[in-house]
Design an enzyme around this catalytic site. Structure first.
Site: not given
Lengths: 218, 422, 626
Positions: C90, C119, C154, C184-185, C268, C270, C272, C283, C317-318, C343, C346, C465
């Site tokens: 998931h 293009d 994950w 790919s990314s 982290h 990731e 964002y 926006s 912080h994780h 953040t 915004k 969890r």
């Protein structure tokens, strides 16, 4: 008002797309090597068993004495070879850029020979790889493999990644050399050779960092 | 009209108050709540939490309120109106950058202070408990008192306990929500978490959980923490320090009558026996079962597939022999005092009979559950190392039925033995 | 405000006026071969959209199973082993196969249109990125159907994911699959950085780019700097599992925290990467439906850049529970608090955009307002985690699950849905049904809150969890029950959306070039755009060419909207379609699968990949032109 067609080489910056892409690629590769080097440095001095890079070690279970594994003189030589290959690459690029200009003396003919300098770059690159191969096999014979300890795992992975990048570069250079023989390289190819040179110099700079942090600093 | 205006403004407050009361009143049905701290560390954390909630609520109300306001107040009423094409407002930008920064400073300062206070070395006279996380159970050693137990610890109120966290395999995390925050147990690392349970708190049981995903049965790796008075704790310690003893003592076995004409049987080689209890040991403290709150007693049902004759009576002396014999329990488990039972792979069972739960808090410690656990642990808990010991039982790990193994009577004997090890 | 000569402008090109509904929808006939060989960014964006929506449904099904299992205590709908595979997949599916590719759908389709390009910089590399994603996504998703799904979470913490504790091939699929997806990314990152730097239309300075393109720009830098780190982390794990190295081997002195640091230095940024594109879409949508420009454009740009930078400085912080020591805890606590500032700014600017405007509630704008509302909640809980001592209660509990679903679902997914409703007409020339869209929104908004708000409570009331079940009497039942009901509601909402999506593709109302009366370049061309996008490359003089542009901007918009000519007629070279990117992608996946199948396959796959690349690099991109 804009015309119906756009110049094929229209760009917002005046640079070619490939030039920008190679710099982005190099930036990304920096993070790759920073991760590898950081891991090496973090795990330095944490191997539970030897052999070790700079200090001898006696295996308590067999009594075998391992001397310090790294061979600074040999690696200094291979570093020099790689640095010289970057010089050859600079000359190759210059030769391609100046192709077609009059060559007035032997010196200019030598300097302007793109095939020669591409060949020298590849040769010196292969020389570096040969030294790495010699080094790795001698380490394995002396008892350090990628599985032996943290030093072995981090060292071989880091230098192996670098060696893979050098190998890719050598293949690239030889391809360019082949094209030079087939149809000749000229100023129109300067961008492609420039990009290849950027990659090659980057690989060289990474080696300087590795040589310093792994071999020279204790 | 003023009255109804005030009523409308007060109404949300009223609703909130009712909800808060309802929540508070239901506090006892939240046995793992982090909102009711029972230690110094818990209170330090709770202070920060309250400050965070305070600012969080203010920000929530202001921001969501502003959002709802603009969406309603500036809704499109006509397609012909072009609104003012405002591009920004510098002063506003500065203001709504500085105010959050100020709020964060109010959070950061007590945060850093609390970090350094709570991560200083534990006080010198702390009770030290070495915690070893295993897949999927907890080993607890009290080095100052020289004993080892599993899955259940007693700690004295009012005395600092320093939990030293290790792991024998993968990363686990030690969490008793009502007593303290959590800390990971990482192989090749030694972590500490220390706190002082309140002196005036109840003598009761708190639930503990593994809170770092550690494989198949991560969700069933529980432990229990029992907070007791210092004298009760000292008494419990003497029980734990004692080698495994029978409580109650087993009835002596009647000697078998020799068959007619047969030579007299040679006397059987004596097997080491668990010593019977001394009066002091029998009187040593354990929390009475009646005082164990319901939330600390597991309700996990056992699988229907494991059939067992619950009416069987077990013989503890026979079980003791099976423990180091056909049962092969001693390959993995220790019962202190029995030189043949020194296995270190599974939980220490010296005083397992007095524990609230088995299988790391997954099943209640009673005959039906313990019987089935011994018969087929692998079907009771995913992935465990303990073999399926019963005969003719389906082993989900080998995906085969065991051709041989313990009979139900043998299991009942083992259960009687283990339940006697109080 | 720019001075435009209003009277000579055609009615539908006046600011805020939607274009008239066309009589027919221009549909290009495409063949399957056409899709397999496409190098057109619009087709590739469409492929990403469909594939990402498919995987979103897969991840959603996995979520429904989770919620069904957790709806009550001591349930056994699925075994512990199955549950562990499902929650792992998931997370993996939603992050790598749904949200990132949904963003990629918009990067692909919209960025060139927003900057006035024909293009992307490297069209074939673009196709390659998509095929690698598709094949990698299948590679990592199929094993669970056979009971061998990845089951290490994950985030794959070691030592659990080392061979010693995960002996099966489950983790092998995970490690290799993520490596593939990373490629790919990365390829897309290089492509879009070059595109945005180099292919902007004349006059489009960086500070005139639409904010969506800006956020995408920041994201691409984060991608190319963060993904190499997880590449190395995965490479170490791969080497340990397949070749016996010692990187994470405890007995050899290996440190499990090495994995955590490397993973979160990627992980982290990731998150964002996952949310900034949605920020960009909001926006775009809110100004259009408020009929005024984005409030505080420069601040929105700079805050995005700052988030990109600071995002690399908060990773630990994780790890507040791992015992890094008071100094590290304090430093990362403070940096995490700091990132809340750009953040939060915004959020205020979006509110400022609607304020004083003429706000119209459409499906698109409702999803974006919902995003602002829900992301605020997620941001507040995020600040709560930022205090390390407080986090010792929160971390690894359902409080965290609540937080990240508020920012990922309430933030990214809501924003992406808003983008789908907004850009669907541009993709397909038709409008999504508004009535169904509003049902979709309200059911999603309610369902989302029902599902995830109770998790704040169950978490702070002690629920850990990643547990496959829980006992009765622990105080968690009511909250889990509500969450499960909410999840079923989300399933209904999503079904409505899927129905709307497919029905509208076939019979939705036709949409002209600018059905919303928006102001940016993508709305100056037909819907869907012709293969060459712009008949004439626009010159840009403002951030909103259709609202604030000068006469020349309006003129080129009129030409572009009505051109109707083919590329040949206009003398525009179009890149060739080619199967080589697909082949290179396929051979590369085959090469990777050799790690599991047999090492001989690595060599065969590598050789085939090199051949495909050689063919690709030596063939021309597009026809020669003069």
């Amino acid at each position: 008002m804009s015309t119906a067609t756009v110049s094929h080489h229209y760009s917002s910056t005046g640079l070619e797309n490939r030039k920008i892409a190679i710099w982005a690629f190099i930036g990304s590769e920096c993070m790759l090597f920073v991760s590898l080097i950081s891991t090496y440095l973090i795990y330095k001095d944490r191997s539970v068993v030897g052999p070790y890079p700079h200090t001898p070690w006696t295996d308590p279970s067999t009594g075998h004495v391992y001397h310090a594994i790294l061979n600074i003189p040999v690696t200094s030589a291979s570093t020099f070879i790689l640095l010289m290959s970057s010089l050859a690459m600079v000359l190759a690029l210059s030769a391609v850029e100046n192709k077609g200009k009059p060559q007035r003396n032997l010196g200019e003919r030598i300097l302007g020979n793109s095939k020669l300098w591409l060949f020298m770059t590849a040769l010196l690159g292969l020389g570096f790889l040969g030294c790495q191969a010699y080094e790795f096999t001698s380490f394995v014979n002396e008892g350090l493999t990628i599985k032996t300890n943290l030093f072995g795992s981090t060292f071989f992975t880091l230098t192996g990644f670098h060696g893979a990048h050098v190998t890719a570069g050598v293949i690239w250079i030889l391809t360019m050399l082949f094209i030079d023989f087939k149809r000749g390289l000229g100023p129109a190819d300067a961008l492609n050779v420039d990009i290849m040179a950027l990659y090659w110099h980057f690989v060289d700079v990474i080696w300087v960092a590795i040589f310093t942090l792994v071999y020279l600093i204790r | 009209m003023i009255g109804s205006h005030r009523l409308r403004r007060l109404a949300p407050l009223g609703v909130a108050a009712v909800l808060a009361l309802a929540l508070a009143a239901c506090a006892q049905s939240y046995p793992n709540s982090t909102f009711t701290p029972h230690s110094d560390l818990g209170r330090s954390i709770d202070f920060l939490w309250n400050r965070l909630m305070f600012f969080g609520t203010i920000v929530f109300v202001l921001v969501e309120g502003a959002l709802i306001y603009v969406v309603i107040r500036y809704r499109r009423r006509s397609e012909d109106v072009t609104p003012p094409q405002t591009h920004g407002h510098v002063l506003l930008e500065i203001t709504w950058t500085l105010i959050p920064a100020a709020i964060l400073a109010f959070i950061a300062v007590p945060t850093v202070r609390t970090i350094f206070q709570t991560q200083a070395p534990a006080p010198a006279n702390s009770l030290v408990i070495d915690v070893y996380g295993h897949q999927w159970w907890w080993e607890f050693r009290y080095p100052q008192y020289n004993f080892t137990t599993a899955n259940e610890i007693y700690i004295p109120k009012g005395r600092t306990v320093d939990l030293v966290l290790h792991s024998k395999d993968v990363i686990h995390s030690f969490w008793v929500p009502q007593l303290a925050g959590k800390r990971d147990a990482i192989p090749n690392h030694t972590n500490h978490i220390w706190f002082t349970p309140d002196s005036n708190m109840a003598t009761t049981v708190w639930n503990g959980f593994c809170t770092e995903y550690c494989g198949d049965s991560h969700g069933e790796m529980h432990f229990r923490v029992v907070t007791v008075n210092p004298d009760q704790f000292a008494s419990w310690v003497t029980r734990q320090q004692a080698p495994g003893f029978f409580s109650p003592p087993p009835a002596p076995a009647a000697p078998a009558a020799p068959a007619a004409g047969a030579a007299p049987a040679a006397p059987a080689a004596p097997t080491p026996a668990a010593p019977t209890a001394t009066p002091a040991q029998l009187a040593a403290y354990i929390l009475p079962r009646a005082e164990v709150p319901d939330y600390a007693i597991p309700h996990t049902p056992f699988p229907d597939a494991i059939k067992f004759d619950d009416k069987l009576q077990g013989d503890p002396a026979a079980g003791e022999k099976l423990f180091v014999g056909a049962g092969t329990c001693n390959a993995c488990h220790t019962v202190a005092g029995n030189p043949l039972a020194v296995g270190m792979i599974g939980p220490n069972l010296t005083h397992v009979g007095s524990r609230i739960a088995i299988a790391a808090g997954m099943y209640v410690n009673d005959k039906p559950h313990l019987s089935r656990w011994i018969k087929n642990a692998r079907l009771m808990k995913s992935g465990v190392l303990m073999p399926t010991l019963g005969k003719g039982q389906y082993d989900p790990q080998t995906k085969a039925t065991t051709p041989s193994g313990l009979s139900d009577q043998q299991v009942a004997d083992l259960v009687a033995y283990l339940q006697a090890l109080k | 405000m720019a001075t435009t000569v209003i009277d000579t402008i055609p009615a539908h090109l006046k600011p805020f006026v939607p274009s008239p509904t066309p009589a027919t929808v221009t549909t290009e006939k495409s063949t399957i071969w056409g899709w397999l060989t496409t190098t057109d960014h619009k087709k590739i964006g469409t492929l990403y959209l469909f594939t990402a929506l498919f995987f979103f449904l897969v991840g959603g099904l996995e979520a429904e199973i989770i919620r069904a299992q957790l709806g009550g205590p001591n349930r056994h709908l699925v075994s512990a082993e199955t549950y562990n595979q499902i929650f792992t997949m998931h997370g993996t599916t939603m992050i790598f196969l749904a949200i990132m590719p949904l963003s990629a759908a918009f990067f692909n389709f919209i960025i060139p249109l927003q900057i006035g390009a024909r293009d992307v910089a490297f069209p074939r590399l673009n196709a390659f990125s998509y095929w690698v994603y598709l094949f990698g996504g299948l590679f990592i998703s199929i094993p669970i159907l056979f009971g061998h799904g990845p089951n290490g979470g994950w985030f794959g913490y070691v030592p659990l994911t080392t061979k010693a504790y995960s002996a099966g091939i489950n983790i092998d699929f995970w490690v290799i699959g993520l490596q593939i997806l990373g490629i790919s990314s990365l390829a897309a990152g290089f492509n879009f950085i070059t595109t945005i730097i180099n292919l902007r239309a004349p006059g489009m300075s960086l500070m005139r780019m639409p904010v969506f393109t800006w956020m995408a720009f920041v994201v691409q830098f984060m991608v190319i700097l963060a993904f190499p780190v997880i590449t190395i982390a995965l490479f170490f794990l791969m080497m340990d599992r397949f070749f016996g190295t010692q990187f994470y081997e405890v007995a050899a002195g290996g440190d499990p925290l090495l994995w955590q640091h490397l993973f979160w230095i990627f992980g982290h940024p990731e998150v964002y990467i996952l949310v900034l594109p949605a920020f960009g879409l909001v926006s775009e949508v809110l100004p259009t439906f408020s009929k005024k420009p984005l409030f505080g454009y420069p601040v929105m740009v700079y805050s995005g850049i700052l988030i990109g930078f600071l995002g690399f400085g908060v990773w630990a912080h994780h790890m507040f529970a791992v015992g890094m020591g008071p100094v590290a805890d304090s430093v990362f606590g403070v940096t995490t608090m700091l990132i809340a500032i750009p953040t939060g700014v915004k959020i205020f600017n979006w509110i400022g955009t609607i304020a004083q405007g003429q706000f119209k509630a459409t499906s698109a704008s409702l999803f974006c307002v919902g995003m602002v509302a829900l992301f605020t909640i997620g941001g507040i809980s995020g600040v709560m985690h930022s205090s390390p001592p407080a986090d010792l209660q929160q971390t690894d509990s359902y409080f965290i699950v609540a937080h990240f679903h508020y920012v990922m679902f309430g933030g990214s997914i809501m924003g992406l849905f808003g983008g789908i409703y907004y850009y669907f007409p541009k993709f397909f020339g038709r409008l999504l049904n508004e009535k169904l869209g509003k049902w979709h929104f309200w059911l999603t908004f309610i369902g989302m809150n029902l599902t995830f708000f109770p998790m704040h409570f169950s978490g702070m009331l002690g629920m850990p969890r990643r547990i496959y079940t829980y006992d009765a009497g622990q105080g968690w039942e009511v909250f889990n029950h509500i969450s499960t009901i909410g999840a079923y509601l989300l399933a209904v909402a999503t079904a409505i959306f899927i129905y709307n999506f497919f029905k509208s593709r076939v019979s939705g109302d036709a949409a002209g070039p600018n059905p919303w009366g928006a102001g940016t370049l993508e709305w100056t061309i037909p819907s869907p755009p012709p293969v060459y996008n712009f008949a004439v490359l626009p010159t840009v003089t403002s951030r909103y060419p259709l609202w604030e542009g000068k006469q020349a901007d309006i003129e080129s918009a009129r030409i572009n909207q009505q051109s109707g000519k083919t590329a040949e007629q206009l003398g525009i070279a179009i890149p060739y379609g080619t199967i080589k990117p697909l082949l290179a992608a396929a051979f590369m996946i085959i090469m990777f699968s050799g790690l599991i199948v047999g090492h001989w396959l690595i060599l065969v796959g590598a050789a085939a990949t090199v051949l495909a690349l050689y063919g690709w690099l030596t063939s021309p991109l597009e026809p020669e032109h003069h």
